[in-house]
Design a protein around this motif. Structure first.
Motif, PDB file in Angstrom:
ATOM      1  N   LEU A  26     -11.068   3.327  -7.225  1.00 46.78           N
ATOM      2  CA  LEU A  26     -11.256   1.641  -7.560  1.00 46.78           C
ATOM      3  C   LEU A  26      -9.812   1.315  -7.477  1.00 46.78           C
ATOM      4  O   LEU A  26      -8.980   0.320  -6.463  1.00 46.78           O
ATOM      5  CB  LEU A  26     -11.306   0.807  -8.471  1.00 46.78           C
ATOM      6  CG  LEU A  26     -13.122   0.189  -8.384  1.00 46.78           C
ATOM      7  CD1 LEU A  26     -13.834  -0.003  -9.596  1.00 46.78           C
ATOM      8  CD2 LEU A  26     -12.982  -0.538  -7.763  1.00 46.78           C
ATOM      9  N   VAL A  27      -8.799   1.917  -8.037  1.00 46.07           N
ATOM     10  CA  VAL A  27      -7.007   2.114  -8.022  1.00 46.07           C
ATOM     11  C   VAL A  27      -7.055   2.236  -6.689  1.00 46.07           C
ATOM     12  O   VAL A  27      -6.154   1.950  -6.160  1.00 46.07           O
ATOM     13  CB  VAL A  27      -6.719   2.393  -9.180  1.00 46.07           C
ATOM     14  CG1 VAL A  27      -5.279   2.833  -8.828  1.00 46.07           C
ATOM     15  CG2 VAL A  27      -7.069   1.711 -10.855  1.00 46.07           C
ATOM     16  N   ILE A  28      -7.587   3.288  -6.614  1.00 43.19           N
ATOM     17  CA  ILE A  28      -6.857   3.968  -5.288  1.00 43.19           C
ATOM     18  C   ILE A  28      -7.003   2.688  -3.888  1.00 43.19           C
ATOM     19  O   ILE A  28      -6.147   2.825  -3.144  1.00 43.19           O
ATOM     20  CB  ILE A  28      -7.985   5.336  -4.547  1.00 43.19           C
ATOM     21  CG1 ILE A  28      -7.246   6.520  -5.593  1.00 43.19           C
ATOM     22  CG2 ILE A  28      -7.538   5.632  -3.268  1.00 43.19           C
ATOM     23  CD1 ILE A  28      -5.113   6.931  -5.886  1.00 43.19           C
ATOM     24  N   TYR A  29      -8.746   2.428  -4.190  1.00 41.63           N
ATOM     25  CA  TYR A  29      -8.639   1.185  -2.691  1.00 41.63           C
ATOM     26  C   TYR A  29      -7.932   0.657  -3.176  1.00 41.63           C
ATOM     27  O   TYR A  29      -7.489   0.396  -1.373  1.00 41.63           O
ATOM     28  CB  TYR A  29     -10.393   1.269  -3.328  1.00 41.63           C
ATOM     29  CG  TYR A  29     -10.760   0.331  -2.403  1.00 41.63           C
ATOM     30  CD1 TYR A  29     -10.599   0.408  -1.040  1.00 41.63           C
ATOM     31  CD2 TYR A  29     -10.539  -1.203  -2.548  1.00 41.63           C
ATOM     32  CE1 TYR A  29     -11.091  -0.692   0.052  1.00 41.63           C
ATOM     33  CE2 TYR A  29     -10.934  -2.185  -1.350  1.00 41.63           C
ATOM     34  CZ  TYR A  29     -11.803  -1.669  -0.115  1.00 41.63           C
ATOM     35  OH  TYR A  29     -11.659  -2.778   0.453  1.00 41.63           O
ATOM     36  N   PHE A  30      -7.209   0.330  -3.945  1.00 44.03           N
ATOM     37  CA  PHE A  30      -6.789  -1.610  -4.422  1.00 44.03           C
ATOM     38  C   PHE A  30      -5.169  -0.985  -3.691  1.00 44.03           C
ATOM     39  O   PHE A  30      -4.354  -2.061  -2.455  1.00 44.03           O
ATOM     40  CB  PHE A  30      -7.138  -2.416  -5.419  1.00 44.03           C
ATOM     41  CG  PHE A  30      -7.740  -3.057  -5.503  1.00 44.03           C
ATOM     42  CD1 PHE A  30      -8.752  -3.597  -4.802  1.00 44.03           C
ATOM     43  CD2 PHE A  30      -9.129  -2.816  -6.332  1.00 44.03           C
ATOM     44  CE1 PHE A  30      -9.746  -4.467  -4.848  1.00 44.03           C
ATOM     45  CE2 PHE A  30     -10.203  -2.908  -6.263  1.00 44.03           C
ATOM     46  CZ  PHE A  30     -10.590  -3.997  -5.258  1.00 44.03           C
ATOM     47  N   GLU A  34      -2.447  -2.062  -0.322  1.00 42.76           N
ATOM     48  CA  GLU A  34      -2.172  -2.806   0.230  1.00 42.76           C
ATOM     49  C   GLU A  34      -0.115  -1.849   0.399  1.00 42.76           C
ATOM     50  O   GLU A  34       0.477  -2.162   0.394  1.00 42.76           O
ATOM     51  CB  GLU A  34      -1.449  -3.376  -1.655  1.00 42.76           C
ATOM     52  CG  GLU A  34      -2.260  -3.913  -2.206  1.00 42.76           C
ATOM     53  CD  GLU A  34      -2.105  -5.073  -1.817  1.00 42.76           C
ATOM     54  OE1 GLU A  34      -0.809  -5.731  -1.225  1.00 42.76           O
ATOM     55  OE2 GLU A  34      -2.933  -6.343  -1.157  1.00 42.76           O
ATOM     56  N   TRP A  35      -0.915  -0.551   1.014  1.00 41.42           N
ATOM     57  CA  TRP A  35       0.090   0.875   1.475  1.00 41.42           C
ATOM     58  C   TRP A  35       0.902   0.597  -0.043  1.00 41.42           C
ATOM     59  O   TRP A  35       1.918   0.845   0.518  1.00 41.42           O
ATOM     60  CB  TRP A  35       0.401  -0.563   2.399  1.00 41.42           C
ATOM     61  CG  TRP A  35      -0.345  -0.286   3.591  1.00 41.42           C
ATOM     62  CD1 TRP A  35      -0.647  -1.208   4.275  1.00 41.42           C
ATOM     63  CD2 TRP A  35      -1.020   0.674   4.937  1.00 41.42           C
ATOM     64  NE1 TRP A  35      -1.769  -1.547   5.151  1.00 41.42           N
ATOM     65  CE2 TRP A  35      -1.559  -0.092   5.411  1.00 41.42           C
ATOM     66  CE3 TRP A  35      -0.793   1.635   4.811  1.00 41.42           C
ATOM     67  CZ2 TRP A  35      -2.211   0.664   6.726  1.00 41.42           C
ATOM     68  CZ3 TRP A  35      -1.090   2.765   5.793  1.00 41.42           C
ATOM     69  CH2 TRP A  35      -1.964   1.459   7.129  1.00 41.42           C
ATOM     70  N   SER A  36       0.376   1.144  -0.482  1.00 39.92           N
ATOM     71  CA  SER A  36       1.492   1.429  -1.696  1.00 39.92           C
ATOM     72  C   SER A  36       1.055   2.992  -1.990  1.00 39.92           C
ATOM     73  O   SER A  36       0.399   3.555  -3.148  1.00 39.92           O
ATOM     74  CB  SER A  36       1.169   0.442  -3.085  1.00 39.92           C
ATOM     75  OG  SER A  36       1.748   1.424  -4.322  1.00 39.92           O
ATOM     76  N   ALA A  40      -0.620   5.082  -4.831  1.00 44.92           N
ATOM     77  CA  ALA A  40      -1.964   5.938  -5.052  1.00 44.92           C
ATOM     78  C   ALA A  40      -2.115   7.757  -5.755  1.00 44.92           C
ATOM     79  O   ALA A  40      -2.444   7.798  -6.074  1.00 44.92           O
ATOM     80  CB  ALA A  40      -2.424   5.698  -4.006  1.00 44.92           C
ATOM     81  N   MET A  41      -0.325   7.985  -4.869  1.00 45.60           N
ATOM     82  CA  MET A  41      -0.148   9.278  -5.540  1.00 45.60           C
ATOM     83  C   MET A  41      -0.071   9.057  -7.398  1.00 45.60           C
ATOM     84  O   MET A  41      -0.464  10.724  -7.978  1.00 45.60           O
ATOM     85  CB  MET A  41       1.213   9.707  -4.772  1.00 45.60           C
ATOM     86  CG  MET A  41       0.835  10.021  -3.203  1.00 45.60           C
ATOM     87  SD  MET A  41      -0.211  11.567  -2.999  1.00 45.60           S
ATOM     88  CE  MET A  41      -1.966  10.241  -2.698  1.00 45.60           C
ATOM     89  N   VAL A  42       0.716   8.319  -7.617  1.00 46.76           N
ATOM     90  CA  VAL A  42       0.617   8.355  -9.390  1.00 46.76           C
ATOM     91  C   VAL A  42      -0.665   8.566 -10.188  1.00 46.76           C
ATOM     92  O   VAL A  42      -0.417   8.951 -10.789  1.00 46.76           O
ATOM     93  CB  VAL A  42       2.121   7.714  -8.876  1.00 46.76           C
ATOM     94  CG1 VAL A  42       1.576   7.075 -10.967  1.00 46.76           C
ATOM     95  CG2 VAL A  42       3.061   7.312  -9.126  1.00 46.76           C
ATOM     96  N   ASN A  43      -1.533   7.751  -9.588  1.00 45.69           N
ATOM     97  CA  ASN A  43      -2.523   7.419  -9.739  1.00 45.69           C
ATOM     98  C   ASN A  43      -3.672   8.765 -10.078  1.00 45.69           C
ATOM     99  O   ASN A  43      -3.998   9.355 -10.803  1.00 45.69           O
ATOM    100  CB  ASN A  43      -3.668   6.444  -9.610  1.00 45.69           C
ATOM    101  CG  ASN A  43      -5.102   5.840  -9.905  1.00 45.69           C
ATOM    102  OD1 ASN A  43      -4.446   5.812 -11.097  1.00 45.69           O
ATOM    103  ND2 ASN A  43      -5.696   5.388  -8.921  1.00 45.69           N
TER     104      ASN A  43
END
Length: 142
Positions: A26-30, A34-36, A40-43
């Protein structure tokens, strides 16, 4: 020559693994929506670290000591001669255990919750070193 070490891995509950995976996805998707990509890589790194810690938990019996390994660099040493009771429990308190199928080990003036995959073998091993250990098993349904 040193004492032989026998390692018992922690049981990992499937629901816990799936909950972590769902949260990660879910975090990766959101973040990706948002093009963040940095976020995403930190997650991804955080998720990998959590999985490592989850699957790293183990319990070693070395000579007269029980070594509880968790948090990658932390190890708790318990003299097996001080263990007086092992009780099955589903206590959800924070512990070096990746499953709610746990054992509460009472020793000296403390206790610790663990969740070895091979509970019976683990308890038998401890009792072979300290036969005075009392065991309390939960009653099973039919």
């Amino acid at each position: 020559m040193g004492a032989e070490t026998v390692r018992y891995r922690s049981k990992v509950d499937l629901w816990l693994f799936l909950l972590l995976l769902l949260n990660f996805l879910l975090v990766i998707y959101f973040l990706s929506a948002e093009w963040s990509w940095v976020g995403a890589m930190v997650n991804v790194g955080v998720f990998g670290s959590v999985l490592y810690l989850l699957f790293y938990i183990s319990y070693d019996i070395k000579g007269e000591d029980l070594l509880v390994n968790y948090a990658a660099f932390y190890q708790k040493r318990i003299k097996i001669s001080t263990i007086n009771r092992i009780k099955e429990t589903r206590n959800p308190l924070g512990a070096p255990a990746a499953s709610l199928d746990r054992l509460e080990i009472s020793y000296g003036h403390g206790h610790i919750l663990v969740s070895p995959k091979k509970k019976t073998e683990f308890m038998d091993h401890l009792k072979s070193i300290n036969p005075k250990i009392e065991t309390q098993l939960r009653k099973r349904g039919k």
